[in-house]
Design an enzyme around this catalytic site. Structure first.
Site, mmCIF file in Angstrom:
data_model
loop_
_atom_site.group_PDB
_atom_site.id
_atom_site.type_symbol
_atom_site.label_atom_id
_atom_site.label_comp_id
_atom_site.label_asym_id
_atom_site.label_seq_id
_atom_site.Cartn_x
_atom_site.Cartn_y
_atom_site.Cartn_z
ATOM 1 N N GLY A 1 0.837 -1.189 0.000
ATOM 2 C CA GLY A 1 0.000 0.000 0.000
ATOM 3 C C GLY A 1 0.871 1.237 0.000
ATOM 4 N N GLN B 1 2.960 9.912 1.324
ATOM 5 C CA GLN B 1 4.286 9.290 1.378
ATOM 6 C C GLN B 1 5.168 9.693 0.202
ATOM 7 O OE1 GLN B 1 2.527 5.125 2.164
ATOM 8 N NE2 GLN B 1 4.495 5.078 3.212
ATOM 9 N N CYS C 1 6.382 0.024 7.505
ATOM 10 C CA CYS C 1 5.936 1.128 6.666
ATOM 11 C C CYS C 1 7.103 1.588 5.809
ATOM 12 C CB CYS C 1 5.441 2.282 7.542
ATOM 13 S SG CYS C 1 4.877 3.698 6.586
ATOM 14 N N LEU C 2 6.836 1.838 4.539
ATOM 15 C CA LEU C 2 7.895 2.278 3.625
ATOM 16 C C LEU C 2 8.469 3.632 4.042
ATOM 17 C CD1 LEU C 2 6.210 1.228 0.241
ATOM 18 C CD2 LEU C 2 8.056 0.040 1.440
ATOM 19 N N HIS D 1 -4.237 1.348 7.777
ATOM 20 C CA HIS D 1 -2.895 1.935 7.785
ATOM 21 C C HIS D 1 -2.806 3.085 6.772
ATOM 22 C CE1 HIS D 1 1.671 1.324 7.991
ATOM 23 N NE2 HIS D 1 1.525 2.063 6.903
ATOM 24 N N GLU D 2 -3.333 2.859 5.566
ATOM 25 C CA GLU D 2 -3.228 3.890 4.516
ATOM 26 C C GLU D 2 -4.116 5.104 4.830
ATOM 27 O OE1 GLU D 2 -0.742 3.574 2.654
ATOM 28 O OE2 GLU D 2 -0.448 1.451 3.071
ATOM 29 N N HIS E 1 -2.399 7.253 7.186
ATOM 30 C CA HIS E 1 -1.392 8.088 6.511
ATOM 31 C C HIS E 1 -2.019 9.396 6.021
ATOM 32 C CE1 HIS E 1 2.467 6.147 6.199
ATOM 33 N NE2 HIS E 1 1.983 5.009 5.733
HETATM 34 NI NI NI Z 1 2.882 3.137 5.646
#
Ligand code: NI
Length: 179
Positions: free
Chosen positions: A47, A52, A105-106, A147-148, A151
């Site tokens: 995701g 991000q 998380c990226l 999670h997204e 964000h």
């Molecule tokens: Ni993330």
């Protein structure tokens, strides 16, 4: 399609609540969406939220395939991952049932944490054509949506995790799904 650099917590855009997208803007967001899909796949992650990649708009992409059950026959083919593009996603229903799970998380590379999430959620959004969609997700898919959407509100998993730990390089830690 092009890879876009993923920002970390030191960039204030990641911590800012992203703004709603006006339907008239959606045709102009197609390159961003394609780039986000490309970036998510290259990492790879399951995701990615626009925040991000330093775009403060309520857009996220998710691509996840449920793994085969442990008792699946050896020649079983796992289901194809499902790709979702969600604009202005909103959780309209959430199960009372909460489940713990390990997230990464990226935008916070090298860390993992245990986060409690709703086991199931219903998400209302617009797709990349601007059409209204409703998604019922449970398990990992529900976790990824939560999670997204966090964000897009400037919230990271480390804010909610009951425990966060740093992953060892080439360590014996289990493989984690980065979202
Ligand atoms: Ni993330």
């Amino acid at each position: 399609m092009a890879y876009r650099e993923i920002i970390g917590p030191s960039n204030p855009i990641l911590r800012k609540k992203a703004r709603l997208v006006r339907p008239a803007e959606i045709p102009g967001l197609q390159t961003l969406i394609d780039d986000m899909i490309d970036t998510m796949r290259q990492e790879p992650g399951v995701g990615l939220a626009a925040t991000q990649v330093a775009v403060s708009k309520r857009v996220a992409v998710i691509e996840y395939g449920e793994p085969l059950p442990e008792d699946a026959p050896p020649d079983a083919v796992p289901p194809k991952p499902k790709l979702y593009v969600v604009i202005n996603p909103e959780i309209t229903m959430a199960s009372e049932d909460m489940v713990d799970g390990i997230e990464g998380c990226l935008s916070v590379p090298g860390y993992a944490g245990n986060v409690s999430r709703h086991e199931a959620v219903t998400v209302k959004a617009l797709n990349r054509k601007g059409q209204a969609i409703k998604i019922k997700a449970h398990g990992w898919m529900a976790r990824i949506f939560q999670h997204e959407i966090d964000h897009l509100d400037g919230v990271l998993f480390i804010d909610k995790a009951t425990k966060v730990w740093q992953l060892k390089e080439n360590g014996s830690e289990p493989a984690l799904v980065e979202v």
